[in-house]
Write a protein that holds these residues in place. Sequence first.
Motif, PDB file in Angstrom:
ATOM      1  N   LEU A 191      74.335  21.379  50.446  1.00  0.00           N
ATOM      2  CA  LEU A 191      74.801  22.253  49.499  1.00  0.00           C
ATOM      3  C   LEU A 191      74.665  23.568  50.613  1.00  0.00           C
ATOM      4  N   ARG A 192      73.513  23.301  51.526  1.00  0.00           N
ATOM      5  CA  ARG A 192      73.562  24.383  51.868  1.00  0.00           C
ATOM      6  C   ARG A 192      74.859  25.091  52.814  1.00  0.00           C
ATOM      7  N   ALA A 193      75.168  23.118  53.556  1.00  0.00           N
ATOM      8  CA  ALA A 193      76.649  23.522  54.295  1.00  0.00           C
ATOM      9  C   ALA A 193      77.312  24.219  54.601  1.00  0.00           C
ATOM     10  N   ILE A 194      78.175  23.933  52.578  1.00  0.00           N
ATOM     11  CA  ILE A 194      79.481  24.535  51.623  1.00  0.00           C
ATOM     12  C   ILE A 194      79.010  24.928  51.712  1.00  0.00           C
ATOM     13  N   SER A 195      77.885  26.658  51.887  1.00  0.00           N
ATOM     14  CA  SER A 195      77.153  27.193  50.951  1.00  0.00           C
ATOM     15  C   SER A 195      77.431  28.425  52.601  1.00  0.00           C
ATOM     16  N   VAL A 196      77.520  27.770  53.889  1.00  0.00           N
ATOM     17  CA  VAL A 196      77.200  28.568  54.692  1.00  0.00           C
ATOM     18  C   VAL A 196      79.518  28.712  55.038  1.00  0.00           C
ATOM     19  N   LEU A 197      79.704  27.401  54.936  1.00  0.00           N
ATOM     20  CA  LEU A 197      81.141  28.008  55.021  1.00  0.00           C
ATOM     21  C   LEU A 197      82.156  28.291  53.677  1.00  0.00           C
ATOM     22  N   VAL A 198      81.810  28.702  52.621  1.00  0.00           N
ATOM     23  CA  VAL A 198      82.371  29.538  51.703  1.00  0.00           C
ATOM     24  C   VAL A 198      82.551  30.495  52.298  1.00  0.00           C
ATOM     25  N   ALA A 199      80.829  31.181  52.528  1.00  0.00           N
ATOM     26  CA  ALA A 199      80.332  32.874  53.147  1.00  0.00           C
ATOM     27  C   ALA A 199      81.364  32.714  54.459  1.00  0.00           C
ATOM     28  N   THR A 200      81.145  31.972  55.600  1.00  0.00           N
ATOM     29  CA  THR A 200      82.212  32.684  56.296  1.00  0.00           C
ATOM     30  C   THR A 200      84.231  32.218  55.719  1.00  0.00           C
ATOM     31  N   ARG A 201      84.410  31.278  55.467  1.00  0.00           N
ATOM     32  CA  ARG A 201      86.235  31.253  54.582  1.00  0.00           C
ATOM     33  C   ARG A 201      86.310  33.203  54.080  1.00  0.00           C
ATOM     34  N   LEU A 202      85.825  33.590  53.843  1.00  0.00           N
ATOM     35  CA  LEU A 202      85.327  35.069  52.796  1.00  0.00           C
ATOM     36  C   LEU A 202      85.433  36.044  53.923  1.00  0.00           C
ATOM     37  N   VAL A 203      83.831  36.149  54.900  1.00  0.00           N
ATOM     38  CA  VAL A 203      84.008  37.408  55.606  1.00  0.00           C
ATOM     39  C   VAL A 203      84.864  37.261  57.018  1.00  0.00           C
ATOM     40  N   GLY A 204      85.235  36.306  57.325  1.00  0.00           N
ATOM     41  CA  GLY A 204      86.169  35.438  58.102  1.00  0.00           C
ATOM     42  C   GLY A 204      85.387  35.820  60.040  1.00  0.00           C
ATOM     43  N   ASP A 205      85.944  36.020  60.768  1.00  0.00           N
ATOM     44  CA  ASP A 205      85.972  35.861  61.929  1.00  0.00           C
ATOM     45  C   ASP A 205      85.553  37.059  62.454  1.00  0.00           C
ATOM     46  N   ASP A 206      85.483  37.924  61.854  1.00  0.00           N
ATOM     47  CA  ASP A 206      85.259  40.026  62.975  1.00  0.00           C
ATOM     48  C   ASP A 206      83.218  40.361  62.596  1.00  0.00           C
ATOM     49  N   ALA A 207      83.080  39.286  61.235  1.00  0.00           N
ATOM     50  CA  ALA A 207      81.443  39.628  60.993  1.00  0.00           C
ATOM     51  C   ALA A 207      80.483  38.659  62.109  1.00  0.00           C
ATOM     52  N   PHE A 208      81.214  37.641  62.685  1.00  0.00           N
ATOM     53  CA  PHE A 208      80.187  36.240  63.439  1.00  0.00           C
ATOM     54  C   PHE A 208      80.671  36.769  65.172  1.00  0.00           C
TER      55      PHE A 208
END
Length: 653
Positions: A191-208
């Motif tokens: 569940l944690r991995a899915i949450s991280v991937l949903v978050a990265t999908r939404l905030v995008g490359d520029d946040a990382f």
Amino acid sequence: MTAGRLSSRLAWYARRLSAMSTAEVAHRVGELARKRSARLVQPGWARFDVGDGPLPVFPVAIDPALADADLLARWDRVAELAMARRHHFLGREWPPAGEASLWHFDPCSRREWPRDRYCFDINYRHSDVYGDVKYVWEINRLQYLQPIAALAARTGRAELGAFVSDEIAGWIADNPPFHGINWPSGIELALRAISVLVATRLVGDDAFSPAARRSIRAFLAATGTWLRRYPSRFSSANNHLIAEAVGLYVIATACPDLPAAKSWRAYARRVLAEEADRQFHADGIGAEQSPTYTAFTLELYLTAARVGQAAGDPLPQAVLQKLAAVGEALTWFMDENGAVPRIGDDDEGRVIVSDPDADRHYVASVVSAAAAVCDRPDIAPPAAPPHLRDLVFGRRLAPVKGVGVRTFPEGGYTVLRDRVHGRQLVLAMDHGPLGFLSIAAHGHADTLAVWLDYGGKALLADAGTYLYHAGGAWRDAFRGTPLHNTLSIGGESSSLVSGAFNWKTKAQARGLVVDERLDAFSCAAAHDGYRARFGVAHARLLRRLSADTFHIEDRLDGAAAPTETVAISFLSGEGVDIRATDRPGTFDFVADGLPLMRLAGPQGWAATLESGREAGRLGWRSPCFGVKVPSAQLVFRGSAPPGGTMRTEMRLL
């Protein structure tokens, strides 16, 4: 460890061992060997470094532009509270953690779970020091990041994207692979991995930054490795196994260049295909015997199905057909507001998280998603609050399901739906198995119980869950028969608990006979849960006498009458009071000042109204995990001659 705690731990292992087959014992021995060998691995992320690469993201497009103003406002509130470290999960407010790590801090004991100890050396099941592990695991699912990331994507607010990125980086820095409380449970990893991937999908490359992207790739590699190494099998192969498989499937799809991604994906897809007919009965009822756990497992499957569709790797059509059947079965229990009875356990497990208000009708929201993913608008619920889930799976609503009777013979429920005096009636009776697999971890001792929803009010409700590991005697009580709408003998349960997730004995239902004519409805069944202790079987007949009147006829069949007091209980739901009338043994169920049902108990039996009674733990209801509140419970007590009928009349007003 205290002597009492050591004794409790040894007893747990004995009970657990007794539920295992020879094959499972062999599996557990091999698993233990793997766990011991992994203890020698040095902590740290370096061994999982897979180099630079693209930012892994959830493989399904999510468009926050579809969120309405109300949903955005609720996401904004989630962001405001999280950024102020005012977390609230499972009925608890998180106090300031101080110098402790947020990721290891228990909000109840205010202690910090071990951070540097090998994960499988932490005794989270039997600790009396740190609290119920559910709390620390809940915040570590990182699911609160999902709506914040969605808000960042919709509004372009850079500080929100930065907060999401910092939270993920902070978690990774503070939780090196396989050390600490956040690594021993596969469902938590998934569940944690899915949450991280949903978050990265939404905030995008520029946040990382490039370094952050690299650390996320290592995080996913370590998570996938651990999930594949320790799958939940045999008596543990319930929703945990499905979560682990879905986690692997999503990780492998999001990050296909990981060395083991191809094998993870193939394994996960095979598990999901094979398990669909085990996790759900042929009639669509969830094998866990809990609507909310059924919805949780359904949401996990829908996640894999949606990812497969987006990746051009759809799940087998037979699996989608089973998911649609599950959604259809759930709608039979659903009232016009989208509410269902809280039968069995409910620990508020979710895959996609939006905000607290959006999950008031979790089951309806997941069924709406199932209708969209499976392209079955006919199974859509009548109502469901807008949710981030809608942006992932799609959303379907449909008119209220009509009137009729439906029996689910494998799952073990019969449901009647009708309109009486202009109000919707949903009436259900349980005649099914206790739970899933040998330990039936999430079932309750509610065989032959009834639930009644009338005019959107739960007149006869389920007690709920309250707590798991830290529940103790309260955990037993909320699973026990006396807090359910059925018959008990001597204050004992029809199935006997043996630890927080185990059972010593399991009542078996039999002799089902149903008349599915709406105007002449009846449902009869019996169970053997009291035979060994009291020499009798409990038989119950629920039948319709007229449009607004039903009888419950209980009978104890056996050679002799029990010497212990027999009790028949009726627990009211939220906002429902029970008041005595001027007729002895007759009571009104009242909501918003209006009597909705008049109930008359067995003739000559003593009646008491319970509410919040500590002794005997009667008159309680758990509206959400971690919370218990007094609730009106009507209990009739008397003696029962063998074969004699004890009749209760329910008349809808």
